[in-house]
Design a protein around this motif. Structure first.
Motif, PDB file in Angstrom:
ATOM      1  N   PRO A  98       0.829  -1.215   0.000  1.00 35.75           N
ATOM      2  CA  PRO A  98       0.000   0.000   0.000  1.00 35.75           C
ATOM      3  C   PRO A  98       0.861   1.262   0.000  1.00 35.75           C
ATOM      4  CG  PRO A  98       0.040  -1.003   2.172  1.00 35.75           C
ATOM      5  CD  PRO A  98       0.704  -1.979   1.245  1.00 35.75           C
ATOM      6  N   THR A  99       0.291   2.333  -0.540  1.00 36.07           N
ATOM      7  CA  THR A  99       0.975   3.626  -0.557  1.00 36.07           C
ATOM      8  C   THR A  99       0.587   4.405   0.693  1.00 36.07           C
ATOM      9  OG1 THR A  99       0.947   3.696  -2.973  1.00 36.07           O
ATOM     10  CG2 THR A  99       1.311   5.785  -1.813  1.00 36.07           C
ATOM     11  N   VAL A 100       1.559   4.770   1.485  1.00 36.59           N
ATOM     12  CA  VAL A 100       1.321   5.506   2.721  1.00 36.59           C
ATOM     13  C   VAL A 100       1.827   6.945   2.555  1.00 36.59           C
ATOM     14  CG1 VAL A 100       1.795   5.663   5.187  1.00 36.59           C
ATOM     15  CG2 VAL A 100       1.534   3.403   4.092  1.00 36.59           C
ATOM     16  N   THR A 101       0.945   7.883   2.798  1.00 36.76           N
ATOM     17  CA  THR A 101       1.307   9.299   2.678  1.00 36.76           C
ATOM     18  C   THR A 101       1.181   9.972   4.036  1.00 36.76           C
ATOM     19  OG1 THR A 101       0.456   9.358   0.416  1.00 36.76           O
ATOM     20  CG2 THR A 101       0.792  11.479   1.508  1.00 36.76           C
ATOM     21  N   GLU A 102       2.208  10.679   4.419  1.00 33.76           N
ATOM     22  CA  GLU A 102       2.189  11.427   5.672  1.00 33.76           C
ATOM     23  C   GLU A 102       2.368  12.906   5.367  1.00 33.76           C
ATOM     24  OE1 GLU A 102       5.225   9.849   8.154  1.00 33.76           O
ATOM     25  OE2 GLU A 102       4.102   8.034   8.669  1.00 33.76           O
ATOM     26  N   GLY A 103       1.746  13.738   6.166  1.00 30.17           N
ATOM     27  CA  GLY A 103       1.885  15.169   5.952  1.00 30.17           C
ATOM     28  C   GLY A 103       1.416  15.979   7.148  1.00 30.17           C
ATOM     29  N   ILE A 104       1.466  17.274   6.997  1.00 27.83           N
ATOM     30  CA  ILE A 104       1.050  18.197   8.053  1.00 27.83           C
ATOM     31  C   ILE A 104       0.109  19.227   7.457  1.00 27.83           C
ATOM     32  CG2 ILE A 104       1.808  19.973   9.683  1.00 27.83           C
ATOM     33  CD1 ILE A 104       4.429  18.501   9.981  1.00 27.83           C
ATOM     34  N   GLU A 105      -1.017  19.442   8.110  1.00 27.59           N
ATOM     35  CA  GLU A 105      -1.979  20.450   7.682  1.00 27.59           C
ATOM     36  C   GLU A 105      -1.959  21.614   8.661  1.00 27.59           C
ATOM     37  OE1 GLU A 105      -5.670  18.318   7.533  1.00 27.59           O
ATOM     38  OE2 GLU A 105      -5.356  17.687   5.461  1.00 27.59           O
ATOM     39  N   SER A 106      -2.168  22.811   8.146  1.00 31.07           N
ATOM     40  CA  SER A 106      -2.143  24.012   8.980  1.00 31.07           C
ATOM     41  C   SER A 106      -3.452  24.768   8.834  1.00 31.07           C
ATOM     42  CB  SER A 106      -0.967  24.907   8.572  1.00 31.07           C
ATOM     43  OG  SER A 106      -0.921  26.072   9.350  1.00 31.07           O
ATOM     44  N   GLY A 107      -3.914  25.368   9.919  1.00 33.65           N
ATOM     45  CA  GLY A 107      -5.154  26.133   9.875  1.00 33.65           C
ATOM     46  C   GLY A 107      -5.340  26.928  11.150  1.00 33.65           C
ATOM     47  N   TRP A 108      -6.446  27.664  11.230  1.00 28.87           N
ATOM     48  CA  TRP A 108      -6.712  28.470  12.418  1.00 28.87           C
ATOM     49  C   TRP A 108      -7.337  27.608  13.514  1.00 28.87           C
ATOM     50  CZ3 TRP A 108      -8.592  31.090   7.771  1.00 28.87           C
ATOM     51  CH2 TRP A 108      -9.734  30.501   7.234  1.00 28.87           C
ATOM     52  N   PRO A 109      -7.273  28.067  14.780  1.00 32.18           N
ATOM     53  CA  PRO A 109      -7.836  27.288  15.901  1.00 32.18           C
ATOM     54  C   PRO A 109      -9.346  27.143  15.766  1.00 32.18           C
ATOM     55  CG  PRO A 109      -6.356  29.023  16.684  1.00 32.18           C
ATOM     56  CD  PRO A 109      -6.602  29.290  15.235  1.00 32.18           C
ATOM     57  N   SER A 110      -9.835  25.926  15.702  1.00 27.88           N
ATOM     58  CA  SER A 110     -11.258  25.688  15.480  1.00 27.88           C
ATOM     59  C   SER A 110     -12.119  26.172  16.641  1.00 27.88           C
ATOM     60  CB  SER A 110     -11.513  24.201  15.232  1.00 27.88           C
ATOM     61  OG  SER A 110     -11.054  23.419  16.321  1.00 27.88           O
ATOM     62  N   ASP A 111     -11.621  26.075  17.878  1.00 23.40           N
ATOM     63  CA  ASP A 111     -12.406  26.518  19.038  1.00 23.40           C
ATOM     64  C   ASP A 111     -12.689  28.011  18.970  1.00 23.40           C
ATOM     65  OD1 ASP A 111     -12.469  23.970  19.978  1.00 23.40           O
ATOM     66  OD2 ASP A 111     -10.983  24.268  21.570  1.00 23.40           O
ATOM     67  N   VAL A 112     -11.690  28.793  18.551  1.00 21.34           N
ATOM     68  CA  VAL A 112     -11.861  30.237  18.461  1.00 21.34           C
ATOM     69  C   VAL A 112     -12.843  30.581  17.345  1.00 21.34           C
ATOM     70  CG1 VAL A 112     -10.697  32.449  18.112  1.00 21.34           C
ATOM     71  CG2 VAL A 112      -9.524  30.598  19.328  1.00 21.34           C
TER      72      VAL A 112
END
Length: 226
Positions: A98-112
């Motif tokens: 299987p192809t395994v992809t790892e990464g990092i996502e960035s965004g604003w704080p959802s609680d705020v």
């Protein structure tokens, strides 16, 4: 969330500096005035919005010079989360790994962001509410536009501390009810902890009730308009 640029964006409700000068992310609320020729004095920070910004330890800012609206917001730090996704080839009979992809996502704080969705004009004193047509929350990622005329790009300023009348208007009756309940329990020997606004569970319950009340008021407004 609604964008802050629309057909109503003009010289009386300048949004450009919110896009041009923020470091990365910003979220806030725009309070649209009924009459741009007679705008209410809204240089004070909206208390309920300040509470949202406090969650991110950020100061509440406002855009000066607008006569058709009041825009208040805070810059938000990026929140990063890691993820892993796996793509299998051929199901149970696959021959390739299987192809395994790892990464990092960035965004604003959802609680705020969620907190800001329920800031509405009813959080303001009655004499201010009378001059506001609606309040709309928004979030943006910094956008660069070097073609803007310098007169269209101003620096946001820190909102002034709200006076007592504004603080009273923003008091959530449900939160107060649960806070009083918590205080009574503590007096009776309860070991629950409180930050002055009731226990965390109480605040969550009060916030949930407030959400349904706000949605109910919005529904009644739509029905009345029809």
């Amino acid at each position: 969330m609604a964008g802050i640029l629309s057909s109503y964006s003009d010289s009386t409700c300048n949004t450009h500096n919110a896009l041009q000068n923020i470091s990365e992310y910003a979220c806030g609320v725009t309070f649209q005035f009924k009459d741009s020729d007679n705008p209410p004095d809204m240089h004070y920070g909206v208390v309920s919005l300040q509470r949202c910004c406090d969650e991110a330890n950020q100061p509440l800012l406002r855009i000066p010079g607008n006569t058709g609206c009041e825009m208040q917001f805070c810059e938000l730090p990026a929140i990063t989360t890691s993820y892993t996704s796996t793509i299998r080839h051929g199901g149970a009979t696959e021959t390739a790994p299987p192809t395994v992809t790892e990464g990092i996502e960035s965004g604003w704080p959802s609680d705020v962001v969620s907190c800001m969705k329920f800031v509405y004009k009813g959080d303001l004193p009655d004499d201010i509410v009378d001059d506001i047509s609606y309040a709309d929350s928004w979030c943006v990622i910094r956008m660069y536009n070097d073609a803007l005329d310098p007169s269209e790009v101003s620096t946001a300023v820190t909102a002034s501390a709200a006076p007592a009348s504004w603080t009273s208007a923003a008091v959530d009756p449900f939160e107060s009810m649960f806070s009083s309940k918590t205080a009574s329990s503590a007096t009776a020997g309860s070991t629950s902890t409180s930050n002055g606004c009731g226990t965390y569970a109480d605040q969550k319950m009060a916030g949930g009730i407030r959400i349904w009340v706000v949605l109910g008021l919005m529904f009644v407004g739509v029905v009345a308009a029809l």
